[in-house]
Structures are given as structure tokens and as C-alpha cells.
Design an enzyme around this catalytic site. Structure first.
Site, PDB file in Angstrom:
ATOM      1  N   HIS C  57      29.867  33.011  35.202  1.00  0.00           N
ATOM      2  CA  HIS C  57      29.034  33.251  36.379  1.00  0.00           C
ATOM      3  C   HIS C  57      27.671  33.835  36.012  1.00  0.00           C
ATOM      4  CE1 HIS C  57      32.679  32.536  38.550  1.00  0.00           C
ATOM      5  NE2 HIS C  57      33.259  33.628  38.127  1.00  0.00           N
ATOM      6  N   HIS C 219      34.435  29.128  41.071  1.00  0.00           N
ATOM      7  CA  HIS C 219      35.282  28.920  39.892  1.00  0.00           C
ATOM      8  C   HIS C 219      35.641  27.460  39.725  1.00  0.00           C
ATOM      9  CE1 HIS C 219      36.013  33.040  41.292  1.00  0.00           C
ATOM     10  NE2 HIS C 219      35.978  33.333  40.026  1.00  0.00           N
TER      11      HIS C 219
END
Ligand SMILES: Nc1ncnc2c1ncn2[C@@H]1O[C@H](COP(=O)(O)OP(=O)(O)O)[C@@H](O)[C@H]1O
Ligand SMILES: Nc1ncnc2c1ncn2[C@@H]1O[C@H](COP(=O)(O)OP(=O)(O)O)[C@@H](O)[C@H]1O
Ligand SMILES: [Mg+2]
Ligand SMILES: [Mg+2]
Ligand SMILES: [Mg+2]
Ligand SMILES: [Mg+2]
Lengths: 213, 332, 332, 213
Positions: C57, C219
Site C-alpha cells: 500500500h 488488497h
């Protein structure tokens, strides 16, 4: 003469716009995939401008209008180059009232010099000059040999076409394609192609005028 | 072509609107032009910096307009140099009387268009100086061509010359330090995927699943050659070798590093590149004074990266660390 | 799978090395752990903030470690919550005695692992408080499930709670302002392409040339539904409608906007999104106090974006504008 | 007993590691494509740990080692869940010296409760519990019906398999798949699958022991 010049310039503009994708894909191979987009954007603007031109605008005025429009809408390398060419053409056309063989040769010569001055390239560097210059020389040669305007233009067109073929055989040393080194071999130059297209449009225009008019 | 856009013809206009709406404290639009200027332009008593180029390199160049960097960025069509009239308006809008430095990347189109704009501004009596950035070492026999391209190293020119201008230095001094940065910065890049100019609708080239382009520019142009995708350490070592062959660093030298993402490369991967860059420099006893990792000079959605090294001296180092406050680069 | 990596098993370790090498003025590695802490941790007299989650991320979360934001970020395997022992070490390393706030995104794994770590630290006598970010409005009937996910809105929690901690406020006060941000932030995202977890080697899902996923997490999970790619204005209006249905803004309210890239979306496109977001807010007479546009919470090389809106009050607004100095977010 | 337990745990570990890709691809469909990667990473670490365990380590000690290792290497949702399960199993196994039917039932019960305590889910929410709980119940039932250990395990395995099938028919309301709403329908739960795989490995292990030993 104004409407004649407008029609000639429109023929050139139409031809470029029609070949937007071809020019772009040629530029994708050895450049940055925008030559057709740039040129079409420019000539669309030119078309609008010259159609709206005051009827009394002379040849020089229309060429100047074209040059200024190309300069302010095309961008990239081709914008200043073709823009300068038309600006110089306009200067050379000052006072001219017909587009005869001699006038065309003078205007063309000035335009060619404009491209050289602006781009500092010479023949053999895989640029628009490789179509433009041999075409100009063939035109002058043909004129000297007392060929008609249309015949001379046709000869020039042939030379431009050969120029395009020639660009496939050489490595670019000017413009964006020069970064490719050997990888530019085998590809034809987008700018040489657009130069040829303009000339071909003009040739066809004069040819049709001769027949029809 | 999957793009989050409205229409290809509108992307530049709408992007500029989006930039100005996002950062009104930093920038405003020059009404009627594809030009972004500092909100408070012209800044009195300061040499102004104008840069720009085709769009599609965001945050370059609009993201670097602000205190300590650029005074204006001119946005051309995607990957197409802006036209002289736009650059001319930018120059007029930011000149405070102390003169304007044009930071130009070495592409035929940019050079010609900025040149024409400079001539127009000079005709108005504005002092204009130009520097041409040519940091890309990918092209080898560049002497007989148009010379090396300007790529991500340009960001260092903006930062350092911008900081110099902020000190109140005159045009010549700002130009000089910009030239010094240009003389000392080298870059090279590689790509894993092509990118698609919105108006073209298809990618500039295609690559096989395991193929990469080495030594390419920032406009989706093909690079110097293709090869199989190698490990990040191998690829980084290869690019660094090319850069170091040209930059010639000695043990004890100090550099700034820019690991620049081309648009679609995860920051994770850029940090892997950075790790190897630092290892190589450390092995050569070269000190890294500052490291930038991120998307600074992109090529739309191209995956890939470039590495830039700037050899520092006392002056450029101090200016590199000077405060800056722009949408995409802030330094306290 | 084209990635600039060495080996899938090494990406997290090598990335952490790359981060620390790039930003030694901000962060250091906690020896032996996948934990990044402020160079000067523990900061005396200050409540510490610990966040983290799976890797992939970036710049979240390591990029937000520094003055005015996080004291530590814990990096799990790619897209996998870090384990309790790692979080526990982070807590111990940053606690100055004033207590530690854990900023957790609402995923079963993160919640459980951070919970276990909190229990371990509390057993050592460390004061630990937790907040759970759940800004994603994509999931509708979230009441009977695990609740909404935490996505990019988390960045506002880091910024504002981090600024509060920097004032010397106690743990309860820092927790309270974090809760306030959470209560007032809503997000939603969409993707044009999937992403590939390095160790998995193939994308989590596939999309047809003209298909997009709406309402997905960070994700690589599939979203709530698929649809045909629409114009940026239409897609933005759709996401904004969902967000505004939940956040319920009144004319005159003030918000902060985050247009967040998921990794492979050109900044150009994010600015187009931002343009439409501002138009919609302006039409609703909602004032935008601050706008962030860029890659703040990514999903590896996924193309797509999310929009986050944070409704501000006097306190959160002031804290949002407070100085911060971290690798990925600097504010003077 | 130590080497027996080590061998049993190794069988479980091997089975999970062998099915890394299956579990990951199941998780790709309704989760984040890491379940197999997480579990394989964890059980690889477990394998190393238990192989290196001191020979005098008892059943409880080995289970605790497994639990702690899973907690500190798996991460995600499954790490704390399976980790807690093994930690609770270890506590329940304290003082136990053989893994007979009754011991297994007690240990299993504790493990199951651990998962429930940690994850706050119950049956029917499309999680590992949908395999684990019916399997446990079938095991206890079979034991009551005086079936042998291996027979009971086989019955439990069948129930776990049915549990996996059942997860295809329901919408997830816990874990990452819950965000998918209706889209989770038709897909089998990765965690239920890993639970089944562990049980299947254990069953085969006891089966082979019975034959071979
Ligand atoms: N120095 C130069 N002199 C003449 N023509 C040039 C020069 N540099 C480039 N060109 C021409 O310009 C063409 C490319 O134009 P275009 O794609 O519109 O600009 P850009 O390269 O900036 O993208 C080339 O194909 C070439 O013919
Ligand atoms: N609250 C819960 N209780 C029991 N099992 C759960 C719970 N939440 C998730 N799971 C199980 O965890 C599995 C996912 O594990 P994994 O992919 O490793 O973690 P993550 O979802 O964090 O990526 C799911 O398939 C499900 O069986
Ligand atoms: Mg081009
Ligand atoms: Mg171009
Ligand atoms: Mg996960
Ligand atoms: Mg998972």
C-alpha cells in the site's frame, strides 16, 4: 485568387486530417505517436481560420494565417517547422496575385529555407527535408525543362515519395527518432510523409483545377 | 484503452482545472491559456522560472509551481511540446522585471517552441535566458545527433535553480547554477509496459510478457534496445553502470539520487531500486546527501522507472536543501 | 507477472531497506523486525501512533512515519496483516510512557493481530488505545457483516491524530480525535485493472477490456460489482453519490478531499476525478478546505482510484493544517 | 510420543504447503489471494521449529510451539485464528501423553473454542468454522458410537468436506469475503478448505500409523 488559395489550402488540410492515423502510427514506431494528432489538430484550426477569412485576404495573408495557426496549435517539432515554412512562404508571396510556376517555386524555396533555419537539419537526417527538398529540386528542374505546372508538381510528388522510401534506409540524426539509433532503420519518417501528403494534395488540386476549371 | 477520462480532446483542459481546484493556495490558471502560474505571480524582486512540455508527465510540471521552484508551467497536448504563444504568455505573466529563465528539456520540439517564445518576449523587452536539460545517458553516440534527451533529472534543475531565484539572485546567476546542475546530472530509464496517448487510443509499442525496453524517453518512445526482464538488482546495476560511466564520480563525492516512477510502478518496487542504487554508491564510497523516490516525471500509465544522479557541490547542495513549497514537492 | 523485484519472498525486507536508505532523516528500522520507527523514537512527552498492515500500500504506512503523523509503521507480508509480535515490538519501541494509539483498518486479520499485540503490551504495563478505521461505503449491508473496511481515509486519521499527539495531548484525547475523524470520513473506490501479489504470481481477478470493478478494497479483492467503463465524470458522480448518501453533508459544511490513486493511475486522471469532485461539492455548497491528489494508499500496480471525504470541524481542520514532516507527506 | 506428534504435525504442514496454490487461488476469488501463501509460510516455519525441538518436548509443548510460530509468521486472519487454536490445543493437551480418541476430542474442542473466541464468528458465516465444527461434532458422534479413532477421523473428514460444499451455498458475513455480498456465493471458503486439508492429513497419518506401525 483568394477563394482559389483557400481551396488549395483546404485540400492540403483535408489530406492531412484524413491521414491522422497513418501519421500517428508512423510516429509511434520511431517517435512519440503524436504526429498525426498534432498535424490534424493544426489543420483543423487552419480550415476554420481560412474559411472565415475576409474575402479580400490575399495569398500572402492566407499563408500567414496558416503559418500562425500552425505555430499556435500544432506544437511539438512539426508545429514550429511547418509554421515557420508557411510564415516564410507568406513573406515570399507578398504582392503575388497568382500561383503560377515561378511564384510557387519562389514561395516553396522560402518555405524550405524556413524549415532548415528553424530545425537546423539537412538532407539525409531522416526528417521532412528528405521529402521536401528533393521534391522542390525536382519541381525546379521540371520547370526548367518547360514542363507544365501540374507535370512539374507530379514529378515533385514522385521525388517526395522516393524521399520517403529513402528515409527508411537511413538512421535518424535529427528529431526524436535520433534517440533510437539503429532501431530507426526500416521505418519511414512521419514528417517526410506529411510533407509528401501536402504536396500530393496540392498536386491533385491543381490537376483537378486544370481539368475542371 | 482503459482510461479514467471524459474525452481525449479534453484531458489537458480538464486536468488543468483539476490541478487548480486542488491547489488554489499554490497555483492559478492563466485565463485562456494552458498555463499555470504561482498564485502570487509575478513575485517581486525574483527571477522567474518557466518550464513545461507536453502533458502526461504529471506531477511535472504544474506540480512544481510554487515557492522555491517554478513560477509557471506550460502544458502542451499530451507528449507534445506547447506552442510558442502559450510559453510567451507564461513569460509575460511571471516576469517581475528581473528576467525569466526557461528550463527546456532537450527535444527538438521543446527547443524550437521555447526559442520562438523567447524571441517574442525579448521583442517586448523582457530579459530571457534559457537552459536545456539533457540528462539521459541512454543515447550513446549523441554527439552527431540532437544530443541527449532531458528526462527526470530536470526536477533537480527546477529545485536548485528555483531555490537560487528565491534568494534574489540575478538572471545570470540563476542560469549559471541551472547550467551547473545540468552539467552534473545524469539519468537513465527502463520500462515494463508502454503507455497510450489518449488521442491515439493505442499503445506506442508492445512488449512481450517477459520483455522490457531499456533506455527509453518519457514520451512512450521506444528505447535503445529490448531485453528480457531481469531482477531489480541486475537492471539497476545496468542503468547505474551507464550513468556512472558518464558522470564519473570519485570516492568521497556527494550526490543526490532520484528514483523516479514512470506512472504505474508501485512505490514498493521503486524502493527496491533505491536499495540497490545505495548499495552501488556505498561500494564506490560515494555519499548520498538526499534521496527522492516516487513519481516525479511520469509517462502516463507506463510501468518502469528512471534513476537520476546529481553530483553536488557546496552551492547546489545548499540550494537542494532549501525550503520549497509546491503541490508535489514540499520541504521545510 | 512483470515486476521490478528480486524474489517474491524478499520484497518486504528489501523494500524496508530501501525506505530506510532513502529517508534516514525521518525513519530507522527496528533491528530484526519489519518495523519502521521515527529516528528519534520514542519522542518524549508525546503519545505515540502505531499503524501498519500488509505491505503493497506504499507510501502507506512507512511513508507517513515522522513528525506530526505516525511514530511507527509495521509491515506485514504483501496484503497480509502483520503478526502480533511485530506490532508488539513497535509499541514497545515508540512508547514514551504517555501511551500508544493503534490505528487499525477494519479487516478481521488486522483487528485480531493488533488486538493480540495490544494485550501483550498491556501485560507489560504500556497504556494502549485502539481505533478502527472503517471508511469504505462500498459494502452496503455492513451491519450484519464485519462492518465497513478501512481504506484511504485512514490517511486523514494518521494526519489529524498525529497532529493532536504532537500537541502533547494525552492518550484519551488523541484517541478521541481519531474517533472523530473516523466518524466523519467516508471513501469509495474503483479499479480498471487487478494487481498481482508477487508471491501469487498472477492477478487476483481479471477484467475484460472495457470492464471495471466498483467498490473494491485495497488488497486486490474483487469489488461489489462490475460494470462497463464509464466517463470519469459519470464514475466520479457514482462514487460521490454513495459517499454523500452516507456522510450527509449540509450546505455550508467544510470538507477535506482525498483523490487517491491505487498505484497505476496517472496523476492526470486523478486530477480529472478531482475536477468532478469539486464540481459536485460546489453544486452542493460544500466548501473544500484542503485537497490531496496522489498515491497515498495503493494496491501495488492496480489502476484505479478512491475518493475520500472528511467532514471537518474547527478542531480537525486546525489539526489537518498543522505541520507534518514525513517521507510522503510534508506540510510547512 | 514426541516423535509421533512431530510426525503428525509434519504431515499437516506438508499437506498445507502442497496446497499453497489451491488455497491462494480460492482466496483470490473471494479474498485477497494470500491464504495459501500465508499458511505455507507459517507451516514452513513450523516444520523447521518442530524438527529442531528438543526430544523431550511433550505434546503440549509441540502444539504450543506450533501455535506461537503460526501467530508470528502467518499474519492475516488465519494466523491469529489457527495460532490461537493451537495455543488452546496446547493448553488442553497439558499433561497428556498419548493422542487417543478422548484426548483428541478434548484438544480439538479447545482449539475450536479458541477460533470462536478469537474470530467471534459462528457456523454459517462462510469461514473455517463451517468445516471445523461439523467435523468436530461428527468426530465426537462417531466416538460415542464406538467407532475407532481412524474411523472417527474419516467420518469427521467427510463432514468437513460437506462443510466446504456448504460454504459454496452461503454468503460470507465474516472475514474479507463478507465485503463481496452476493458475489461470494458459489465459491468455497479458503479457510474451510485449509481446515479440511489439515484434518485430512491427520486422518491419513493415523491411518498409515495403524497399518504400518
Ligand atoms: N530538426 C528537424 N528538422 C526538420 N524536421 C524535423 C526536425 N526534427 C524533427 N523533424 C520532423 O518532425 C517530425 C516529428 O513531428 P512531431 O511528431 O509532430 O513532433 P515531435 O517529435 O515533437 O513529437 C519528424 O518525423 C521529422 O520529420
Ligand atoms: N472471524 C473469523 N472467524 C473464523 N474464520 C475466519 C474469520 N475471518 C476470516 N476467517 C477465515 O480466514 C480465511 C482467510 O484467511 P487469510 O486469507 O489467510 O486472511 P486474510 O483474510 O486476512 O487475507 C477465510 O477463508 C476464513 O475461513
Ligand atoms: Mg511526435
Ligand atoms: Mg511529440
Ligand atoms: Mg490477507
Ligand atoms: Mg486472504
Amino acid at each position: 485568387m483568394s477563394s482559389f488559395t483557400v481551396a488549395a489550402l483546404e485540400a492540403v488540410a483535408d489530406r492531412i486530417i484524413q491521414h491522422k492515423e497513418l501519421l500517428t502510427s508512423l510516429d509511434a514506431a520511431i517517435g512519440d505517436a503524436d504526429h498525426g494528432i498534432n498535424m490534424a489538430r493544426g489543420f483543423e484550426a487552419v480550415r476554420v481560420k481560412i474559411r472565415a477569412a475576409a474575402p479580400e485576404t490575399d495569398i500572402s495573408g492566407l499563408l500567414k494565417m496558416t503559418g500562425m495557426t500552425l505555430i499556435s496549435t500544432v506544437g511539438g517539432a512539426s508545429g514550429p517547422l511547418y509554421g515557420t515554412a508557411f510564415m516564410r512562404a507568406a513573406a515570399a508571396a507578398q504582392g503575388k496575385e497568382t500561383l503560377d510556376q515561378e511564384a510557387i517555386a519562389q514561395i516553396w524555396s522560402a518555405a524550405l529555407q524556413g524549415i532548415k533555419d528553424r530545425g537546423k537539419a539537412s538532407r539525409g537526417e531522416k526528417t521532412m527535408l528528405d521529402a521536401m527538398e528533393p521534391a522542390y529540386e525536382a519541381f525546379v528542374e521540371a520547370a526548367k525543362a518547360e514542363k507544365s505546372l501540374v507535370e512539374s508538381l507530379e514529378v515533385a510528388c514522385e521525388a517526395a515519395k522516393e524521399g520517403i522510401e529513402f528515409t527508411k534506409t537511413i538512421i535518424a540524426t535529427k528529431g526524436r527518432a535520433s534517440y533510437l539509433g539503429e532501431r530507426s532503420l526500416g521505418h519511414q519518417d512521419p514528417g517526410a510523409t506529411s510533407s509528401y501528403l501536402m504536396l500530393a494534395a496540392l498536386t491533385e488540386f491543381f490537376h483537378n483545377q486544370q481539368l475542371g476549371a | 484503452m482503459k482510461k479514467v477520462i471524459n474525452a481525449p480532446e479534453q484531458v489537458v483542459e480538464e486536468m488543468l482545472q483539476g490541478i487548480v481546484l486542488a491547489h488554489p493556495q499554490y497555483v492559478r490558471r492563466l485565463e485562456g491559456f494552458d498555463v499555470i502560474v504561482r498564485t502570487n505571480a509575478p513575485v517581486a524582486g525574483k527571477v522567474a522560472l518557466v518550464s513545461g512540455g507536453g502533458s502526461g508527465h504529471e506531477p511535472s510540471h504544474g506540480g512544481f509551481v510554487g515557492k522555491g521552484m517554478l513560477d509557471s508551467a506550460v502544458a502542451g497536448a499530451v507528449f507534445t511540446s506547447p506552442t510558442p504563444d502559450q510559453v510567451y504568455e507564461a513569460i509575460k505573466a511571471v516576469d517581475s522585471g528581473k528576467g525569466v529563465l526557461l528550463v527546456i528539456k532537450n527535444y527538438t520540439g521543446d527547443v524550437m517552441n521555447f526559442d520562438m517564445a523567447a524571441e517574442m518576449a525579448e521583442a517586448d523587452g523582457i530579459k530571457v535566458a534559457k537552459v536545456i536539460v539533457n540528462d539521459d545517458v541512454a543515447v550513446e553516440n549523441s554527439t552527431w545527433t540532437t544530443g541527449r534527451r532531458g528526462i527526470a533529472g530536470t526536477v533537480f534543475v527546477h529545485k536548485i535553480a528555483g531555490a537560487k531565484a528565491e534568494t534574489g539572485a540575478d538572471l545570470e546567476a540563476v542560469q549559471q547554477v541551472a547550467e551547473k546542475v545540468i552539467a552534473n546530472v545524469r539519468s537513465m530509464g527502463m520500462a515494463l509496459t508502454p503507455c497510450t496517448v489518449p488521442a491515439a487510443g493505442k499503445p506506442g509499442f508492445t512488449l512481450a510478457e517477459n520483455e522490457v525496453e531499456i533506455g527509453l524517453g518519457i514520451h512512450g518512445e521506444p528505447g535503445t534496445h529490448r531485453e528480457e526482464l531481469r531482477s531489480v538488482d541486475e537492471t539497476t546495476a545496468h542503468l547505474m553502470e551507464k550513468i556512472l560511466a558518464d558522470l564519473k564520480l570519485a570516492s568521497g563525492d556527494e550526490v543526490a539520487v532520484l528514483v523516479n516512477g514512470l506512472g504505474a510502478t508501485p512505490l514498493m518496487e521503486l524502493y527496491l531500486v533505491n536499495r540497490k542504487v545505495h548499495q552501488i554508491l556505498s561500494d564506490a564510497s560515494v555519499k548520498v546527501a538526499k534521496t527522492l523516490v516516487g513519481n516525479y516525471m511520469t509517462s502516463l500509465e507506463m510501468a518502469g522507472f528512471s534513476i537520476s544522479l546529481l553530483k553536488l557541490d557546496a552551492e547546489t547542495k545548499e540550494l537542494l536543501f532549501a525550503a520549497a513549497d509546491t503541490p508535489a514537492f514540499v520541504q521545510a
